[in-house]
Design a protein around this motif. Sequence first.
Motif, PDB file in Angstrom:
ATOM      1  N   GLU A 150      46.928  60.433  31.011  1.00 50.11           N
ATOM      2  CA  GLU A 150      47.818  59.897  32.032  1.00 50.11           C
ATOM      3  C   GLU A 150      47.633  58.386  32.036  1.00 50.11           C
ATOM      4  N   VAL A 151      48.718  57.664  31.761  1.00 48.85           N
ATOM      5  CA  VAL A 151      48.653  56.209  31.651  1.00 48.85           C
ATOM      6  C   VAL A 151      49.432  55.590  32.802  1.00 48.85           C
ATOM      7  N   LYS A 152      48.763  54.714  33.543  1.00 50.46           N
ATOM      8  CA  LYS A 152      49.407  53.974  34.629  1.00 50.46           C
ATOM      9  C   LYS A 152      49.348  52.487  34.290  1.00 50.46           C
ATOM     10  N   ALA A 153      50.477  51.827  34.435  1.00 51.54           N
ATOM     11  CA  ALA A 153      50.565  50.404  34.119  1.00 51.54           C
ATOM     12  C   ALA A 153      50.760  49.609  35.408  1.00 51.54           C
ATOM     13  N   PHE A 154      50.083  48.454  35.487  1.00 46.59           N
ATOM     14  CA  PHE A 154      50.136  47.632  36.693  1.00 46.59           C
ATOM     15  C   PHE A 154      50.407  46.174  36.313  1.00 46.59           C
ATOM     16  N   PRO A 155      51.474  45.576  36.845  1.00 45.17           N
ATOM     17  CA  PRO A 155      51.692  44.146  36.602  1.00 45.17           C
ATOM     18  C   PRO A 155      50.524  43.334  37.154  1.00 45.17           C
ATOM     19  N   VAL A 156      50.105  42.329  36.398  1.00 46.21           N
ATOM     20  CA  VAL A 156      49.059  41.414  36.852  1.00 46.21           C
ATOM     21  C   VAL A 156      49.509  39.988  36.594  1.00 46.21           C
ATOM     22  N   ASP A 157      48.879  39.060  37.276  1.00 43.23           N
ATOM     23  CA  ASP A 157      49.212  37.648  37.111  1.00 43.23           C
ATOM     24  C   ASP A 157      48.493  37.097  35.889  1.00 43.23           C
ATOM     25  N   HIS A 158      49.237  36.386  35.047  1.00 47.54           N
ATOM     26  CA  HIS A 158      48.676  35.742  33.853  1.00 47.54           C
ATOM     27  C   HIS A 158      49.584  34.554  33.534  1.00 47.54           C
ATOM     28  N   ALA A 210      39.742  51.747  33.424  1.00 50.88           N
ATOM     29  CA  ALA A 210      40.603  50.629  33.817  1.00 50.88           C
ATOM     30  C   ALA A 210      40.426  49.505  32.808  1.00 50.88           C
ATOM     31  N   TYR A 211      41.547  48.949  32.347  1.00 50.80           N
ATOM     32  CA  TYR A 211      41.541  47.844  31.370  1.00 50.80           C
ATOM     33  C   TYR A 211      42.333  46.689  31.949  1.00 50.80           C
ATOM     34  N   THR A 212      41.700  45.537  32.074  1.00 49.08           N
ATOM     35  CA  THR A 212      42.341  44.413  32.762  1.00 49.08           C
ATOM     36  C   THR A 212      43.347  43.671  31.902  1.00 49.08           C
ATOM     37  N   GLY A 213      43.250  43.752  30.548  1.00 54.74           N
ATOM     38  CA  GLY A 213      43.984  42.797  29.735  1.00 54.74           C
ATOM     39  C   GLY A 213      43.523  41.402  30.120  1.00 54.74           C
ATOM     40  N   ASP A 214      44.427  40.426  30.157  1.00 52.73           N
ATOM     41  CA  ASP A 214      44.122  39.090  30.681  1.00 52.73           C
ATOM     42  C   ASP A 214      44.731  38.994  32.073  1.00 52.73           C
ATOM     43  N   HIS A 259      50.981  32.520  40.962  1.00 52.90           N
ATOM     44  CA  HIS A 259      51.965  32.866  41.982  1.00 52.90           C
ATOM     45  C   HIS A 259      52.081  34.367  42.214  1.00 52.90           C
ATOM     46  N   ASN A 260      51.628  35.166  41.256  1.00 54.93           N
ATOM     47  CA  ASN A 260      51.750  36.618  41.382  1.00 54.93           C
ATOM     48  C   ASN A 260      50.392  37.285  41.599  1.00 54.93           C
ATOM     49  N   SER A 261      49.517  36.618  42.323  1.00 58.73           N
ATOM     50  CA  SER A 261      48.168  37.143  42.526  1.00 58.73           C
ATOM     51  C   SER A 261      48.168  38.467  43.293  1.00 58.73           C
ATOM     52  N   GLU A 262      49.202  38.691  44.132  1.00 61.52           N
ATOM     53  CA  GLU A 262      49.248  39.944  44.888  1.00 61.52           C
ATOM     54  C   GLU A 262      49.379  41.152  43.961  1.00 61.52           C
ATOM     55  N   LYS A 263      50.069  40.962  42.838  1.00 61.90           N
ATOM     56  CA  LYS A 263      50.172  42.058  41.871  1.00 61.90           C
ATOM     57  C   LYS A 263      48.806  42.403  41.292  1.00 61.90           C
ATOM     58  N   LEU A 291      46.078  19.268  35.375  1.00 63.77           N
ATOM     59  CA  LEU A 291      47.422  19.450  34.831  1.00 63.77           C
ATOM     60  C   LEU A 291      47.586  20.787  34.115  1.00 63.77           C
ATOM     61  N   HIS A 292      46.580  21.636  34.204  1.00 64.98           N
ATOM     62  CA  HIS A 292      46.685  22.964  33.600  1.00 64.98           C
ATOM     63  C   HIS A 292      45.920  23.964  34.455  1.00 64.98           C
ATOM     64  N   ALA A 293      46.564  25.083  34.769  1.00 64.51           N
ATOM     65  CA  ALA A 293      45.915  26.189  35.465  1.00 64.51           C
ATOM     66  C   ALA A 293      45.633  27.280  34.449  1.00 64.51           C
ATOM     67  N   SER A 294      44.390  27.700  34.372  1.00 61.01           N
ATOM     68  CA  SER A 294      44.008  28.707  33.394  1.00 61.01           C
ATOM     69  C   SER A 294      44.745  30.018  33.641  1.00 61.01           C
ATOM     70  N   GLY A 295      45.014  30.743  32.560  1.00 60.74           N
ATOM     71  CA  GLY A 295      45.598  32.077  32.671  1.00 60.74           C
ATOM     72  C   GLY A 295      44.562  33.147  32.940  1.00 60.74           C
ATOM     73  N   HIS A 296      43.290  32.743  33.116  1.00 62.50           N
ATOM     74  CA  HIS A 296      42.199  33.710  33.207  1.00 62.50           C
ATOM     75  C   HIS A 296      41.427  33.557  34.510  1.00 62.50           C
ATOM     76  N   ILE A 297      40.872  34.641  34.958  1.00 69.33           N
ATOM     77  CA  ILE A 297      40.159  34.688  36.218  1.00 69.33           C
ATOM     78  C   ILE A 297      38.871  33.880  36.137  1.00 69.33           C
ATOM     79  N   SER A 298      38.510  33.229  37.247  1.00 70.70           N
ATOM     80  CA  SER A 298      37.288  32.432  37.288  1.00 70.70           C
ATOM     81  C   SER A 298      36.058  33.335  37.385  1.00 70.70           C
ATOM     82  N   ARG A 299      34.889  32.758  37.102  1.00 71.57           N
ATOM     83  CA  ARG A 299      33.647  33.533  37.188  1.00 71.57           C
ATOM     84  C   ARG A 299      33.433  34.079  38.608  1.00 71.57           C
ATOM     85  N   LYS A 300      33.624  33.213  39.587  1.00 67.06           N
ATOM     86  CA  LYS A 300      33.378  33.630  40.971  1.00 67.06           C
ATOM     87  C   LYS A 300      34.286  34.784  41.351  1.00 67.06           C
TER      88      LYS A 300
END
Length: 510
Positions: free
Chosen positions: A212-220, A237-241, A247-251, A458-467
Amino acid sequence: MTTITIYDGACTIGGNKIYVEENGRGLFLDFGMSFAKYSKFYEDYLSERTARGICDLWHLGLIPKINNYRADLIPSDLRSDVSNCRKLRVNAVLISHAHLDHAGNVALLDENVGIVGSPITIAILKAMNDTSGSRMGSELPYYRLRTFADDEMFIVKADNKADYPSREIILTDRCDELENFLFYRPGQESSRAKKIMREKVHTLDEVEMGFEVKAFPVDHSIFGALAYVVEGDVSIAYTGDFRLHGHNSEKTKDFIKEASNASILITEGTRAGRDDTNVSEREVYENAKAIVEDAKGLVVADFSSRNFERLNIFKKIADKSGRELVITPKVAYLLHALKLVDGVDRLDGLKIYENFKATMQKWEQVVIMDNYSDLYTSPLEIRKNQENYILCFSFYDLPHLIDIMPNGGTYIYSSSEAYGEEQEFSFLRLWNWLQYFGFEVHGFRIDMNGNLIFDGGLHASGHISRKELIEVIEKIDPDRIIPVHTENPMWFAENFENTVVVKDGETVRV
């Protein structure tokens, strides 16, 4: 028993190839190109020999030693090696997003392996294939069939007479407009032109993949990114990036809530060993806007062509500053593809740069020029009124500046930092171009000793911070954590006692 094999991406950023197997059923979570490994052997003008199919990639260890590759890419002198390797049961590849370090080797796999992705991801991959003459491994969802040029079947070549095969496509949501686009190749109107062979298109709830595969939009940093929860005897659970500062952090938060039911968490750790400064997209907007408001003459904005959120930021800045935003035809084609998915006309209010060139490729002539000819603006027009434009150019577009001949101006680098010596050499070349035209440079600089220095903001990373990654893992609270897409897997072991650190090719048994 459930097994998870990390074929690639265990201790490098990118190249994720994660195989999940259970009771004779199997899935890949991404099957990306490892730029870190490729860069050990290749650079811009030195690449694998397509005339030898997968031979070079196989011998250099750039793809896993498995018996799951397309027969038309395996020359005869490699066939015994491949056939002696294990043939995996692969029901599909779950593609997290359309960056090549996650999808760039998928097209090498057996043609019966279907692909799963969001409609936006599949649309982007198709548009990239149409416009770029992609590497063999990133020809998605259709590909160029190969044949052999010699009797010994050592030399692989494109079959110029065959139509283009396509893979089975499994979308997370139904999208009829996209379906027509997937099987249309610009220029195929001619009776003699090759066509894309129509393949089945399903939605995720219509197919049986053994799990059973469930897909979830995430912010990247690219639209259409997904995380997955794969449920069989165990839940994975697999996060991808992903990230929490876009702007889509709620997803992303919705995925985190669902993932709390998983016993295994396979997570990216791009920033596990890096500075934890967290610049938001809002800060990028404010900082770039202030620079443009003070700018004299032409403004050049350099960011990834698939970072559509960044494109929206510079469109907003252009509107606020009384300038027009000019994009390349390739970016226009990507935006056209996105419109087929969500109906949003992102080309509205933009201009398209008209290159000086003798011929126009079919995708530009038939799709972009025929539908958006009124948006084109010539370099001569930009030359006359440089203060009226923000030009979206990357390093590889800079030769076109000779047609504009800017006399000074402002350059804003709003993309990721360089990793690796080869990319730093590219920055030196970039610096030389900018100095030649007298640009005021923001985002990076080369000091008197030739050192590359990046300026923040001038650049926001596409990846989650350590904290934030620590907070996410604590919320999900999995039984086991398997880090991937990281240069510092030991950071996880130091912070979480239930971490399983693996090397490429190693298997975790549950």
